[in-house]
Write a protein that holds these residues in place. Structure first.
Motif, PDB file in Angstrom:
ATOM      1  N   GLY A 173       0.806  -1.677   0.100  1.00  0.00           N
ATOM      2  CA  GLY A 173       0.333  -0.252  -0.284  1.00  0.00           C
ATOM      3  C   GLY A 173       0.984   1.231  -0.219  1.00  0.00           C
ATOM      4  O   GLY A 173       0.676   2.592  -0.761  1.00  0.00           O
ATOM      5  N   ARG A 174       1.828   1.715   0.251  1.00  0.00           N
ATOM      6  CA  ARG A 174       2.459   2.394   1.029  1.00  0.00           C
ATOM      7  C   ARG A 174       3.987   2.792  -0.275  1.00  0.00           C
ATOM      8  O   ARG A 174       3.191   3.541  -1.066  1.00  0.00           O
ATOM      9  CB  ARG A 174       4.056   2.610   1.829  1.00  0.00           C
ATOM     10  CG  ARG A 174       4.805   3.378   1.777  1.00  0.00           C
ATOM     11  CD  ARG A 174       4.052   4.644   2.734  1.00  0.00           C
ATOM     12  NE  ARG A 174       4.574   5.678   2.508  1.00  0.00           N
ATOM     13  CZ  ARG A 174       5.899   6.115   3.820  1.00  0.00           C
ATOM     14  NH1 ARG A 174       4.811   4.728   5.101  1.00  0.00           N
ATOM     15  NH2 ARG A 174       6.486   7.159   4.188  1.00  0.00           N
ATOM     16  N   ALA A 175       4.034   1.761  -1.054  1.00  0.00           N
ATOM     17  CA  ALA A 175       4.387   1.069  -2.388  1.00  0.00           C
ATOM     18  C   ALA A 175       3.701   2.344  -3.572  1.00  0.00           C
ATOM     19  O   ALA A 175       3.582   3.146  -3.990  1.00  0.00           O
ATOM     20  CB  ALA A 175       5.247   0.330  -2.738  1.00  0.00           C
ATOM     21  N   ILE A 176       2.105   1.814  -3.421  1.00  0.00           N
ATOM     22  CA  ILE A 176       1.555   2.391  -3.987  1.00  0.00           C
ATOM     23  C   ILE A 176       1.107   3.796  -4.055  1.00  0.00           C
ATOM     24  O   ILE A 176       1.294   4.427  -5.352  1.00  0.00           O
ATOM     25  CB  ILE A 176       0.088   1.263  -4.126  1.00  0.00           C
ATOM     26  CG1 ILE A 176       0.196  -0.240  -4.382  1.00  0.00           C
ATOM     27  CG2 ILE A 176      -1.339   2.203  -5.094  1.00  0.00           C
ATOM     28  CD1 ILE A 176      -1.438  -0.991  -4.704  1.00  0.00           C
ATOM     29  N   ALA A 177       1.076   4.022  -2.958  1.00  0.00           N
ATOM     30  CA  ALA A 177       0.511   5.534  -2.238  1.00  0.00           C
ATOM     31  C   ALA A 177       1.520   6.677  -3.343  1.00  0.00           C
ATOM     32  O   ALA A 177       1.399   7.295  -4.264  1.00  0.00           O
ATOM     33  CB  ALA A 177       0.524   5.270  -1.196  1.00  0.00           C
ATOM     34  N   GLY A 221      -4.137   8.700   1.933  1.00  0.00           N
ATOM     35  CA  GLY A 221      -3.862   7.383   3.292  1.00  0.00           C
ATOM     36  C   GLY A 221      -4.366   7.082   4.056  1.00  0.00           C
ATOM     37  O   GLY A 221      -4.828   8.088   5.271  1.00  0.00           O
ATOM     38  N   PHE A 222      -5.124   6.299   4.594  1.00  0.00           N
ATOM     39  CA  PHE A 222      -6.084   5.494   6.055  1.00  0.00           C
ATOM     40  C   PHE A 222      -5.253   4.084   5.759  1.00  0.00           C
ATOM     41  O   PHE A 222      -4.816   3.383   5.225  1.00  0.00           O
ATOM     42  CB  PHE A 222      -7.766   5.436   5.326  1.00  0.00           C
ATOM     43  CG  PHE A 222      -8.486   4.876   6.511  1.00  0.00           C
ATOM     44  CD1 PHE A 222      -8.827   5.650   7.204  1.00  0.00           C
ATOM     45  CD2 PHE A 222      -8.148   3.723   6.694  1.00  0.00           C
ATOM     46  CE1 PHE A 222      -9.951   5.069   7.828  1.00  0.00           C
ATOM     47  CE2 PHE A 222      -9.204   3.162   8.171  1.00  0.00           C
ATOM     48  CZ  PHE A 222      -9.784   3.816   8.661  1.00  0.00           C
ATOM     49  N   GLN A 279      -0.326   5.602  11.704  1.00  0.00           N
ATOM     50  CA  GLN A 279       0.747   6.276  10.951  1.00  0.00           C
ATOM     51  C   GLN A 279       1.587   6.713  10.889  1.00  0.00           C
ATOM     52  O   GLN A 279       2.364   6.338  12.195  1.00  0.00           O
ATOM     53  CB  GLN A 279       0.350   7.577  12.438  1.00  0.00           C
ATOM     54  CG  GLN A 279       0.964   8.736  11.177  1.00  0.00           C
ATOM     55  CD  GLN A 279      -0.392   9.787  11.098  1.00  0.00           C
ATOM     56  OE1 GLN A 279      -0.980  10.209  12.511  1.00  0.00           O
ATOM     57  NE2 GLN A 279      -0.511  10.451  10.123  1.00  0.00           N
ATOM     58  N   SER A 280       2.038   5.777   9.632  1.00  0.00           N
ATOM     59  CA  SER A 280       4.203   6.342   9.552  1.00  0.00           C
ATOM     60  C   SER A 280       3.839   7.308   9.007  1.00  0.00           C
ATOM     61  O   SER A 280       4.913   7.635   8.038  1.00  0.00           O
ATOM     62  CB  SER A 280       4.312   4.899   8.556  1.00  0.00           C
ATOM     63  OG  SER A 280       3.904   4.999   7.369  1.00  0.00           O
ATOM     64  N   ALA A 281       2.684   8.098   7.619  1.00  0.00           N
ATOM     65  CA  ALA A 281       3.083   9.495   7.069  1.00  0.00           C
ATOM     66  C   ALA A 281       2.155  10.216   7.330  1.00  0.00           C
ATOM     67  O   ALA A 281       0.940  10.250   7.733  1.00  0.00           O
ATOM     68  CB  ALA A 281       3.605   8.534   5.985  1.00  0.00           C
TER      69      ALA A 281
END
Ligand code: NAD
Length: 251
Positions: free
Chosen positions: A20-24, A36-37, A41-43
């Motif tokens: 998900g992070r890579a897609i974001a 994002g949801f 919370q990493s960003a």
């Protein structure tokens, strides 16, 4: 290839880490506005919440003035493993189905009215090869993904007349924390002298399941997710697309 996604608004559910992070990051690189949801919370572009709460997901969706694409990347395993399925208890199923399936349904319900209002856009659900082969590793996980593949088709039929496309993306073996948890749980069952490192386990496993013999990486899903959101994919809907090194081949 120019994807022409610049300025579009994208909601990524399960954006804190892994695929998900890579897609974001992939959509951000295309010039999209990404929100994002995630329960973590990493960003700072991430709103925290649990996808099983429809109210929370609805209020996340309500924060979008306009949304063009929705990507659901959340997925959990039971933390226990099958071989055979009765190594689990029936009570191990509920949370997995709640997160992996009902979570996706919550997202679809929360965002469909916004997409319909615009009369364009796409939804993408991360599923798994496990949902295509009755994988014994984690039966509730496999069943949740099979159900989500089916819901993808249903949603694609309902939303097609509104010019909204709905697809599923099936990873095979991706080096993320999800796979590390499978390795860790497997090791616990072994006597200490038979335990192996994550890298050795991973090298052995990938040789067995992939015809290309290599792991998939999160950015490969970003490339496909952005392509599927673009007009180049304007006639692709209701499909489950595998990026799995040929682990599952469709006739
Ligand atoms: N890694 C693999 O090999 C693999 C293989 C097949 C399918 N998949 C699927 O791809 C997707 C992404 O997998 P990944 O490897 O990046 O997983 P991951 O565990 O690294 O990331 C999943 C994300 O979902 C979030 N999340 C989990 N439960 C949540 C909840 N209740 N509410 C809100 N957020 C929640 C986590 O915090 C995390 O950020 C999942 O749907 C997974 O089932 C992964």
């Amino acid at each position: 290839m120019n994807l022409n996604l610049s300025g579009q608004s994208v909601a990524i559910i399960g954006a804190a880490r892994g695929i998900g992070r890579a897609i974001a990051e992939g959509f951000i690189a295309e010039g999209c506005h990404v929100r994002g949801f995630d329960r973590e919370q990493s960003a700072d572009f991430i709103t925290t919440g649990d996808v099983t709460s429809y109210e929370t997901v609805k209020s996340f969706a309500a924060g979008f003035e306009r949304v063009d694409h929705v990507v659901f990347c959340v997925g959990i395993g039971s933390g226990k493993f099958g071989f055979p399925f009765w190594n689990l208890e029936p009570s191990d199923w509920a949370r997995v189905l709640d997160v992996n399936l009902i979570g996706a349904v919550n997202v679809a319900h929360a965002f469909a009215p916004k997409l319909i209002e615009r009369g364009a856009g796409s939804m993408l659900f991360l599923v798994s090869v496990a949902g295509q082969i009755g994988s014994q590793t984690d039966p509730p996980y496999s069943a949740s993904k099979a159900a989500l593949i089916n819901f993808t088709q249903c949603a694609a039929k309902d939303l097609g007349p509104h010019n909204i496309r709905v697809n599923a993306l099936a990873p095979g073996m991706v080096k993320t924390e999800l796979n590390q948890s499978i390795w860790a749980a497997g090791q616990q069952k072994l006597p200490e002298d038979q335990r192996v490192s994550f890298d050795d386990w991973a090298a052995e496993k990938i040789k067995k399941v992939s015809h290309l013999g290599r792991w998939q990486m999160p950015d490969e899903y970003a490339a496909m997710a952005t392509f599927l959101a673009s007009d180049h994919a304007k006639n692709i809907t209701g499909q489950t697309i595998n990026i799995d090194g040929g682990q599952v081949m469709h006739a």
